[in-house]
Design a protein around this motif. Structure first.
Motif, mmCIF file in Angstrom:
data_model
loop_
_atom_site.group_PDB
_atom_site.id
_atom_site.type_symbol
_atom_site.label_atom_id
_atom_site.label_comp_id
_atom_site.label_asym_id
_atom_site.label_seq_id
_atom_site.Cartn_x
_atom_site.Cartn_y
_atom_site.Cartn_z
ATOM 1 N N SER A 70 0.815 -1.215 0.000
ATOM 2 C CA SER A 70 0.000 0.000 0.000
ATOM 3 C C SER A 70 0.849 1.264 0.000
ATOM 4 O O SER A 70 0.472 2.270 -0.575
ATOM 5 N N THR A 71 1.993 1.209 0.665
ATOM 6 C CA THR A 71 2.812 2.399 0.859
ATOM 7 C C THR A 71 4.274 2.102 0.540
ATOM 8 O O THR A 71 4.761 1.016 0.842
ATOM 9 N N ALA A 72 4.953 3.080 -0.054
ATOM 10 C CA ALA A 72 6.396 3.001 -0.263
ATOM 11 C C ALA A 72 7.024 4.249 0.335
ATOM 12 O O ALA A 72 6.494 5.352 0.199
ATOM 13 N N ASN A 95 6.901 14.713 0.776
ATOM 14 C CA ASN A 95 8.207 14.872 1.387
ATOM 15 C C ASN A 95 8.012 14.949 2.899
ATOM 16 O O ASN A 95 7.429 15.901 3.405
ATOM 17 N N ARG A 96 8.483 13.933 3.615
ATOM 18 C CA ARG A 96 8.281 13.890 5.070
ATOM 19 C C ARG A 96 9.088 14.963 5.775
ATOM 20 O O ARG A 96 8.801 15.287 6.926
ATOM 21 N N LEU A 123 13.226 11.906 3.023
ATOM 22 C CA LEU A 123 12.285 10.791 2.999
ATOM 23 C C LEU A 123 11.033 11.207 2.235
ATOM 24 O O LEU A 123 10.474 12.286 2.483
ATOM 25 N N TYR A 124 10.583 10.345 1.340
ATOM 26 C CA TYR A 124 9.423 10.615 0.499
ATOM 27 C C TYR A 124 8.463 9.422 0.584
ATOM 28 O O TYR A 124 8.895 8.275 0.457
ATOM 29 N N VAL A 125 7.171 9.696 0.795
ATOM 30 C CA VAL A 125 6.178 8.641 0.999
ATOM 31 C C VAL A 125 5.182 8.636 -0.163
ATOM 32 O O VAL A 125 4.748 9.699 -0.626
ATOM 33 N N PHE A 126 4.792 7.416 -0.606
ATOM 34 C CA PHE A 126 3.914 7.255 -1.769
ATOM 35 C C PHE A 126 2.836 6.211 -1.513
ATOM 36 O O PHE A 126 3.102 5.187 -0.883
ATOM 37 N N ASP A 127 1.656 6.456 -2.062
ATOM 38 C CA ASP A 127 0.584 5.458 -2.085
ATOM 39 C C ASP A 127 0.817 4.618 -3.338
ATOM 40 O O ASP A 127 0.748 5.125 -4.452
ATOM 41 N N VAL A 128 1.110 3.327 -3.163
ATOM 42 C CA VAL A 128 1.394 2.453 -4.305
ATOM 43 C C VAL A 128 0.332 1.357 -4.478
ATOM 44 O O VAL A 128 0.521 0.434 -5.269
#
Length: 120
Positions: A32-34, A65-66, A80-85
């Protein structure tokens, strides 16, 4: 890494990259998340965050961007970068390089992010 969650994946996407490169992809089935961590001497580089469903056509994926809270399709700074995958087959951080040395590692998890990453 200690106490991994079942289904998590860790991928080294780029190691001291000094040229344009697609890098190693994160297989996203069941994720779900990367979270991507960029580091190195990012003098003149651009990371393009992209996903695919069909395995051939890559499309930009909006990330968060966290460090700053800014949402974007690209990155030029360490952090750190967060994505919905969710629903993607694969995810990558394609590198456009001019100078410097770039590293990118990625952790995928079946847990959803607590911060919704959507277009404003």
């Amino acid at each position: 890494m200690s106490n991994p969650i079942a289904g998590e994946q860790f991928v080294t996407m780029h190691t001291a990259a000094g040229a344009n490169a697609n890098g190693t992809v994160l297989p996203c089935v069941g994720l779900s998340t990367a979270c991507v961590q960029l580091f190195g001497t990012l003098t003149s580089v651009i990371f393009y965050f992209e996903g695919t469903v069909d395995g051939t056509n890559w499309v930009g994926v909006l990330g968060w961007n966290r460090n700053t809270g800014v949402k974007a399709l690209t990155a030029t700074a360490a952090g750190l970068y967060v994505f919905d995958v969710a629903g993607l087959t694969s995810f990558r951080a394609r590198l456009a390089w001019t100078t410097g040395s770039a590293d990118a590692v990625c952790k995928g998890t079946p847990l959803s992010t607590s911060t919704l990453v959507t277009a404003a």
